[in-house]
Design a protein around this motif. Structure first.
Motif, PDB file in Angstrom:
ATOM      1  N   ARG A 168       0.838  -1.207   0.000  1.00 40.36           N
ATOM      2  CA  ARG A 168       0.000   0.000   0.000  1.00 40.36           C
ATOM      3  C   ARG A 168       0.869   1.252   0.000  1.00 40.36           C
ATOM      4  NH1 ARG A 168      -0.506   3.846   2.912  1.00 40.36           N
ATOM      5  NH2 ARG A 168       0.794   2.897   4.532  1.00 40.36           N
ATOM      6  N   PHE A 169       1.910   1.240   0.823  1.00 41.05           N
ATOM      7  CA  PHE A 169       2.816   2.387   0.900  1.00 41.05           C
ATOM      8  C   PHE A 169       3.490   2.661  -0.446  1.00 41.05           C
ATOM      9  CE2 PHE A 169       7.326   3.518   1.271  1.00 41.05           C
ATOM     10  CZ  PHE A 169       7.191   4.847   1.650  1.00 41.05           C
ATOM     11  N   LEU A 170       4.028   1.622  -1.075  1.00 39.65           N
ATOM     12  CA  LEU A 170       4.697   1.818  -2.371  1.00 39.65           C
ATOM     13  C   LEU A 170       3.739   2.417  -3.402  1.00 39.65           C
ATOM     14  CD1 LEU A 170       6.865  -1.428  -2.744  1.00 39.65           C
ATOM     15  CD2 LEU A 170       7.647   0.871  -2.162  1.00 39.65           C
ATOM     16  N   ASN A 171       2.518   1.925  -3.418  1.00 37.59           N
ATOM     17  CA  ASN A 171       1.530   2.463  -4.366  1.00 37.59           C
ATOM     18  C   ASN A 171       1.177   3.912  -4.049  1.00 37.59           C
ATOM     19  OD1 ASN A 171       0.999   0.330  -6.251  1.00 37.59           O
ATOM     20  ND2 ASN A 171      -0.027  -0.792  -4.615  1.00 37.59           N
ATOM     21  N   SER A 172       1.242   4.283  -2.780  1.00 34.29           N
ATOM     22  CA  SER A 172       0.882   5.653  -2.388  1.00 34.29           C
ATOM     23  C   SER A 172       1.953   6.677  -2.757  1.00 34.29           C
ATOM     24  CB  SER A 172       0.609   5.723  -0.879  1.00 34.29           C
ATOM     25  OG  SER A 172       1.812   5.638  -0.130  1.00 34.29           O
ATOM     26  N   VAL A 173       3.205   6.224  -2.947  1.00 35.50           N
ATOM     27  CA  VAL A 173       4.289   7.179  -3.224  1.00 35.50           C
ATOM     28  C   VAL A 173       4.875   7.051  -4.629  1.00 35.50           C
ATOM     29  CG1 VAL A 173       4.938   7.341  -0.792  1.00 35.50           C
ATOM     30  CG2 VAL A 173       6.104   5.688  -2.254  1.00 35.50           C
ATOM     31  N   LYS A 174       4.416   6.087  -5.411  1.00 35.31           N
ATOM     32  CA  LYS A 174       5.053   5.803  -6.699  1.00 35.31           C
ATOM     33  C   LYS A 174       5.015   6.966  -7.683  1.00 35.31           C
ATOM     34  CE  LYS A 174       0.973   3.411  -8.587  1.00 35.31           C
ATOM     35  NZ  LYS A 174       0.686   4.308  -9.714  1.00 35.31           N
ATOM     36  N   ASP A 175       4.078   7.884  -7.505  1.00 33.39           N
ATOM     37  CA  ASP A 175       3.969   9.017  -8.428  1.00 33.39           C
ATOM     38  C   ASP A 175       4.512  10.323  -7.848  1.00 33.39           C
ATOM     39  OD1 ASP A 175       2.718   7.452 -10.449  1.00 33.39           O
ATOM     40  OD2 ASP A 175       0.815   7.612  -9.385  1.00 33.39           O
TER      41      ASP A 175
END
Length: 216
Positions: A50-57
Motif C-alpha cells: 500500500r505504501f509503495l503504491n501511495s508514493v510511486k507518483d
C-alpha cells in the motif's frame, strides 16, 4: 445514436479503469503462498505494498524521505533474536515478515524500495560507518544523486535524510554495491578500493532471487 452513446461510455470506462489499475504494485504470488492470511507478517507486507503504491507518483525527493520514514517505523531487532545468528543479512521478505531487523536489514529494504520506485541501483550504496560519539560500527544507505555533491544518508537511527558531510556523528569507512567497493575523496569523488570479504553479504547475494513485489 443510442449505440454510439453506449460505445463512447464503454470506451471511457475502459480508459478510466485501465488508468486506475495500471502499474500497481502487488505481492508476488510466490510469497503469498508462504504467508497466512491475517497473520502479522501478511499485514505488514500488505501495508508495505500500500505504501509503495501511495508514493510511486511522487517526486524523487519525496520518495526518498518517505521511504526512510516508513522503513524506520519498523522495530530494530538483533540477528540473534530473529535468526539465532550473530551476523545475518535479511532479504526484504525476511525483514518485513520478521517485523524487524538490524541496520543492514534496513539498508537492504530501503535499497529495494527505492529500486522499485525507479531509482538506479548504480547510485545506491551500502555504507559502513563509525558512530563517532559511541564508537560503534553501523551501516547506512548512501545515495549518490549528484556526482558533484556528497551522497545523501538514509539511516535507521535518524528520521532526517542529510548529506554525509552534515552527519558530524558519522565517519564513513567504505561504500559498496554490486559494482564494487569504494571510498569517497572529500565526500564527493568515488575511488575504487579492493573488495572486502563480507560473508553475510555474499550469502545474501546467493539467496532466493524471486521478487517480493511485482508490478502489473
Amino acid at each position: 445514436m443510442f449505440l454510439k452513446f453506449i460505445c463512447r461510455i464503454t470506451v471511457f470506462l475502459i480508459i478510466v479503469t485501465s488508468g486506475l489499475f495500471a502499474d500497481k504494485f502487488y505481492i508476488n504470488p510466490y510469497y503469498l503462498d508462504k504467508l497466512q492470511k491475517d497473520s502479522k507478517s501478511y499485514k505488514i507486507i500488505k501495508d508495505y505494498v500500500r505504501f509503495l503504491n501511495s508514493v510511486k507518483d511522487e517526486d524523487d525527493k519525496t520518495k526518498i524521505n518517505k521511504v526512510n520514514l516508513y522503513i524506520n517505523r519498523i522495530l530494530p531487532r538483533y540477528d540473534a533474536y530473529n535468526y539465532k545468528n550473530e551476523e545475518y543479512w535479511a532479504t526484504p521478505f525476511e525483514f518485513f515478515s520478521s517485523a524487524g531487523g538490524d541496520c543492514e536489514d534496513y539498508v537492504i529494504a530501503k535499497m529495494y524500495s527505492l529500486k522499485k520506485l525507479g531509482f538506479s541501483e548504480k547510485i545506491m550504496y551500502m555504507s559502513a560507518v563509525k558512530e563517532k560519539y559511541v564508537g560503534g560500527d553501523h551501516m547506512v544507505l548512501s545515495l549518490q544523486i549528484d556526482k558533484n555533491s556528497p551522497p545523501l544518508v538514509l539511516d535507521n537511527l535518524s528520521m532526517k535524510v542529510l548529506p554525509i558531510d552534515k552527519r558530524v556523528d558519522l565517519k564513513l569507512m567504505f561504500m559498496f554495491n554490486k559494482n564494487g567497493f569504494f571510498k569517497l575523496n572529500d565526500y564527493k569523488k568515488l575511488i575504487n578500493i579492493d573488495n572486502k570479504i563480507l560473508p553475510a553479504y555474499e550469502k545474501l547475494r546467493l539467496k532466493n532471487k524471486k521478487e517480493l513485489i511485482i508490478k502489473k
